[in-house]
Design an enzyme around this catalytic site. Structure first.
Site, PDB file in Angstrom:
ATOM      1  N   GLU A 133       0.880  -1.174   0.000  1.00 26.47           N
ATOM      2  CA  GLU A 133       0.000   0.000   0.000  1.00 26.47           C
ATOM      3  C   GLU A 133       0.914   1.219   0.000  1.00 26.47           C
ATOM      4  O   GLU A 133       1.449   1.600   1.043  1.00 26.47           O
ATOM      5  CB  GLU A 133      -0.911  -0.019   1.240  1.00 26.47           C
ATOM      6  CG  GLU A 133      -1.878  -1.199   1.288  1.00 26.47           C
ATOM      7  CD  GLU A 133      -3.021  -1.060   0.279  1.00 26.47           C
ATOM      8  OE1 GLU A 133      -3.308   0.064  -0.163  1.00 26.47           O
ATOM      9  OE2 GLU A 133      -3.628  -2.089  -0.069  1.00 26.47           O
TER      10      GLU A 133
ATOM     11  N   CYS B 136      -2.366   9.395   2.503  1.00 26.62           N
ATOM     12  CA  CYS B 136      -1.935   8.827   1.220  1.00 26.62           C
ATOM     13  C   CYS B 136      -2.911   9.128   0.090  1.00 26.62           C
ATOM     14  O   CYS B 136      -2.517   9.211  -1.064  1.00 26.62           O
ATOM     15  CB  CYS B 136      -1.757   7.321   1.368  1.00 26.62           C
ATOM     16  SG  CYS B 136      -3.249   6.511   1.953  1.00 26.62           S
TER      17      CYS B 136
HETATM   18  P1  NAD Z   1       8.201   4.805   4.910  1.00 29.89           P
HETATM   19  O1  NAD Z   1       8.236   3.947   3.697  1.00 29.89           O
HETATM   20  O2  NAD Z   1       9.348   5.709   5.161  1.00 29.89           O
HETATM   21  O3  NAD Z   1       8.079   3.897   6.237  1.00 29.89           O
HETATM   22  C1  NAD Z   1       7.099   2.891   6.387  1.00 29.89           C
HETATM   23  C2  NAD Z   1       7.637   1.780   7.260  1.00 29.89           C
HETATM   24  O4  NAD Z   1       8.762   1.203   6.625  1.00 29.89           O
HETATM   25  C3  NAD Z   1       8.082   2.201   8.653  1.00 29.89           C
HETATM   26  O5  NAD Z   1       7.601   1.263   9.597  1.00 29.89           O
HETATM   27  C4  NAD Z   1       9.604   2.190   8.583  1.00 29.89           C
HETATM   28  O6  NAD Z   1      10.216   1.835   9.795  1.00 29.89           O
HETATM   29  C5  NAD Z   1       9.873   1.141   7.525  1.00 29.89           C
HETATM   30  N1  NAD Z   1      11.096   1.414   6.764  1.00 29.89           N
HETATM   31  C6  NAD Z   1      11.630   2.625   6.473  1.00 29.89           C
HETATM   32  N2  NAD Z   1      12.752   2.481   5.736  1.00 29.89           N
HETATM   33  C7  NAD Z   1      12.928   1.158   5.562  1.00 29.89           C
HETATM   34  C8  NAD Z   1      13.916   0.370   4.900  1.00 29.89           C
HETATM   35  N3  NAD Z   1      14.956   0.920   4.273  1.00 29.89           N
HETATM   36  N4  NAD Z   1      13.773  -0.967   4.900  1.00 29.89           N
HETATM   37  C9  NAD Z   1      12.723  -1.546   5.511  1.00 29.89           C
HETATM   38  N5  NAD Z   1      11.764  -0.846   6.169  1.00 29.89           N
HETATM   39  C10 NAD Z   1      11.865   0.471   6.200  1.00 29.89           C
HETATM   40  O7  NAD Z   1       6.817   5.591   4.841  1.00 29.89           O
HETATM   41  P2  NAD Z   1       6.233   6.694   5.818  1.00 29.89           P
HETATM   42  O8  NAD Z   1       7.061   7.935   5.725  1.00 29.89           O
HETATM   43  O9  NAD Z   1       5.985   6.108   7.152  1.00 29.89           O
HETATM   44  O10 NAD Z   1       4.800   6.963   5.159  1.00 29.89           O
HETATM   45  C11 NAD Z   1       4.621   7.854   4.090  1.00 29.89           C
HETATM   46  C12 NAD Z   1       4.398   7.136   2.788  1.00 29.89           C
HETATM   47  O11 NAD Z   1       3.452   6.101   2.953  1.00 29.89           O
HETATM   48  C13 NAD Z   1       3.811   8.028   1.705  1.00 29.89           C
HETATM   49  O12 NAD Z   1       4.400   7.720   0.477  1.00 29.89           O
HETATM   50  C14 NAD Z   1       2.340   7.661   1.696  1.00 29.89           C
HETATM   51  O13 NAD Z   1       1.658   7.924   0.496  1.00 29.89           O
HETATM   52  C15 NAD Z   1       2.409   6.201   1.989  1.00 29.89           C
HETATM   53  N6  NAD Z   1       1.161   5.737   2.572  1.00 29.89           N
HETATM   54  C16 NAD Z   1       0.385   4.894   1.859  1.00 29.89           C
HETATM   55  C17 NAD Z   1      -0.823   4.483   2.381  1.00 29.89           C
HETATM   56  C18 NAD Z   1      -1.744   3.558   1.617  1.00 29.89           C
HETATM   57  O14 NAD Z   1      -2.711   3.081   2.219  1.00 29.89           O
HETATM   58  N7  NAD Z   1      -1.504   3.289   0.350  1.00 29.89           N
HETATM   59  C19 NAD Z   1      -1.215   4.911   3.637  1.00 29.89           C
HETATM   60  C20 NAD Z   1      -0.381   5.757   4.344  1.00 29.89           C
HETATM   61  C21 NAD Z   1       0.814   6.155   3.814  1.00 29.89           C
END
Ligand code: NAD
Length: 463
Positions: free
Chosen positions: A216, A250
């Protein structure tokens, strides 16, 4: 806790989950319903605490906490409890002539060990809503909330770890290192919500074990406003959808494409609704969130130079406050039109034709959501069929996400797989297809030597 100890704990948890899943306990529907009820009780009991930590992490308005986090999760649980017997029932399907006589059916089988990794913007909704699907489908589950919403992460972990036996469902807190360590381990299903960049890492890691994934992700969601709509009601719905959680959603409208005939009226109405919703100084409004971190604040602040400010543009770094901002943008090459904004800045671009709309949207293809405000049915038809997007709404914005009868998820860069309602159950189930044949009939025509049957089957199949 040292890294070594944490990794040891994770391995022990996974071993325990494996053993628990193998015991068959989660195959029992009454067990799953009981677990869903426990989760519901825990969310309701903690609803005020959830609002408190969301206020600490994001200054999230109370209304948004109760509706888009605790209330949202309870709605998903109630729907799952009510429908689980129907969803989980084996489904009979028909035979074809060639496979007669046979009984054919589909069994929903839990994947086994599931991993849920969540983001910070709706930290409770986006870990607990998938967890509802994982429980309903009969999986064991490990949940890792985002470390960025620090207090929310701690509360999510304590709710989960206090509610469930650790060998069935557990939460592990941690940063990127922990997330990476989890992804090095073998799960049967990974459900990830976050950025497209990290989504690629998750997919790469999952590929090594050929693990089923739901991603997602995010994207640039267009909001197209035709010339023939009520500018006031349209502006009201756009402003609501954009500045809910200060644009850190999002499916928030990322940018507006407005027909040039309506632009000035829309500006006027958007400014009027901004004042109505958040007052003359949104900084003092209890209904307006803050930016999650300094890193995101600075990223957003840089976008302010990418266009002419129509409304807002005011900020206070010490409070991570950025006013709801409307930005007129003429240069599509600017960063604000190249990256997902994920904050309270709304670029507005005027258009003259739908060809132009399609061209602009195609620069950031496969958005997670798309919004079309129009009273012209053929324009709506054209845009909904010609623009590829995850899901969307006609004449409104983010409200559609609440309808659990609709599948939710992206395509391409905005993700893969769907959830919400029954789709969450499906996301955590393998559909096992079974054909049961009888012994009473066994036409010899299908067996070697094939010579005689060849002509018959060529005629039968190649028609
Ligand atoms: P992110 O990808 O930075 O982090 C999400 C999760 O991934 C966190 O738990 C983090 O600890 C982990 N993570 C971060 N870097 C990682 C790595 N290198 N390897 C493995 N895991 C890692 O996202 P965010 O900043 O928390 O959220 C924002 C993004 O999420 C935006 O792009 C937004 O559009 C998207 N989003 C999508 C939805 C949806 O339902 N489609 C909902 C909310 C947010």
């Amino acid at each position: 806790m040292t890294e070594e100890k944490l990794l040891k704990d994770i391995d022990q948890l996974l071993l325990a989950h494996k053993k628990f899943f193998a015991s068959g306990a989660t195959m029992d529907m009454a067990f799953r319903v009981k677990a869903l009820k426990k989760l519901k009780r825990a969310v309701i009991d903690n609803a005020d605490r959830i609002a408190e930590v969301l206020s600490a992490d994001l200054q999230k308005p109370l209304f948004e906490s109760y509706t888009a986090e605790a209330g949202y999760i309870v709605k998903e649980i109630n729907f799952a409890i009510k429908n689980l017997p129907r969803w989980a029932k084996r489904k009979k399907t028909r035979s074809i002539l060639f496979t007669l006589p046979s009984r054919n059916y589909i069994v929903n089988e839990p994947y086994g060990l599931a991993l849920i990794i969540g983001p910070w913007n709706y930290p409770f909704q986006l870990t607990f809503a998938p967890l509802v699907g994982a429980i309903a489908a009969g999986n064991c589950c490990l949940v890792k909330p985002s470390e960025i919403a620090e207090q929310s992460s701690a509360l999510i972990a304590s709710i989960i770890n206090d509610t469930f036996e650790h060998d069935y469902i557990a939460a592990v807190e941690g940063d990127v290192k922990v997330a990476r360590a989890l992804l090095e381990r073998k799960f049967d299903k990974i459900f990830f919500t976050g950025s497209p960049a990290v989504g690629k890492i998750v997919m790469e890691k999952a590929a090594q074990n050929l693990t089923d994934i739901t991603l997602e992700l995010g994207g640039k969601n267009p909001c197209i406003v035709d010339s023939n709509v009520d500018p006031s009601l349209s502006a009201k719905r756009v402003i609501f959808g954009k500045f809910f959680n200060a644009g850190q959603t999002c499916i928030s409208p990322d940018y507006v494409l407005v027909h040039k005939a309506l632009k000035e009226k829309l500006y006027h109405e958007m400014q009027r609704w901004l004042g109505h919703f958040y007052g003359t100084d949104p900084k003092t409004s209890p209904d307006y969130s803050r930016i999650i971190s300094l890193k995101h604040f600075r990223r957003l602040e840089n976008y302010l130079a990418d266009g002419a400010i129509i409304a807002g543009g005011v900020y206070d770094e010490t409070e991570l406050y950025l006013a709801p901002t409307i930005l007129e943008v003429n240069d599509l090459g600017k960063p604000v039109m190249q990256e997902e904004i994920f904050g309270p800045i709304l670029p507005v671009i005027e258009y003259a034709s739908l060809d132009q709309v399609e061209e602009i949207v195609a620069q950031n293809p496969n958005p997670l959501a798309c919004y079309i405000f129009s009273n012209n049915r053929s324009n709506v038809e054209r845009l909904t069929t010609r623009i590829p997007f995850g899901s969307g709404c006609i004449n409104d914005t983010i409200i559609y996400k609440y309808n659990h009868h609709l599948p939710f998820g992206g395509r391409g860069g905005s993700g893969m797989g769907k959830y919400h309602g029954k789709y969450s159950f499906d996301a955590f189930s393998h559909q096992k297809a079974i054909m049961a044949r009888m012994f009473r009939l066994d036409p010899s025509i299908i067996y070697p030597p094939y010579k005689k049957a060849l002509q018959f089957f060529k005629k039968l199949l190649l028609r």
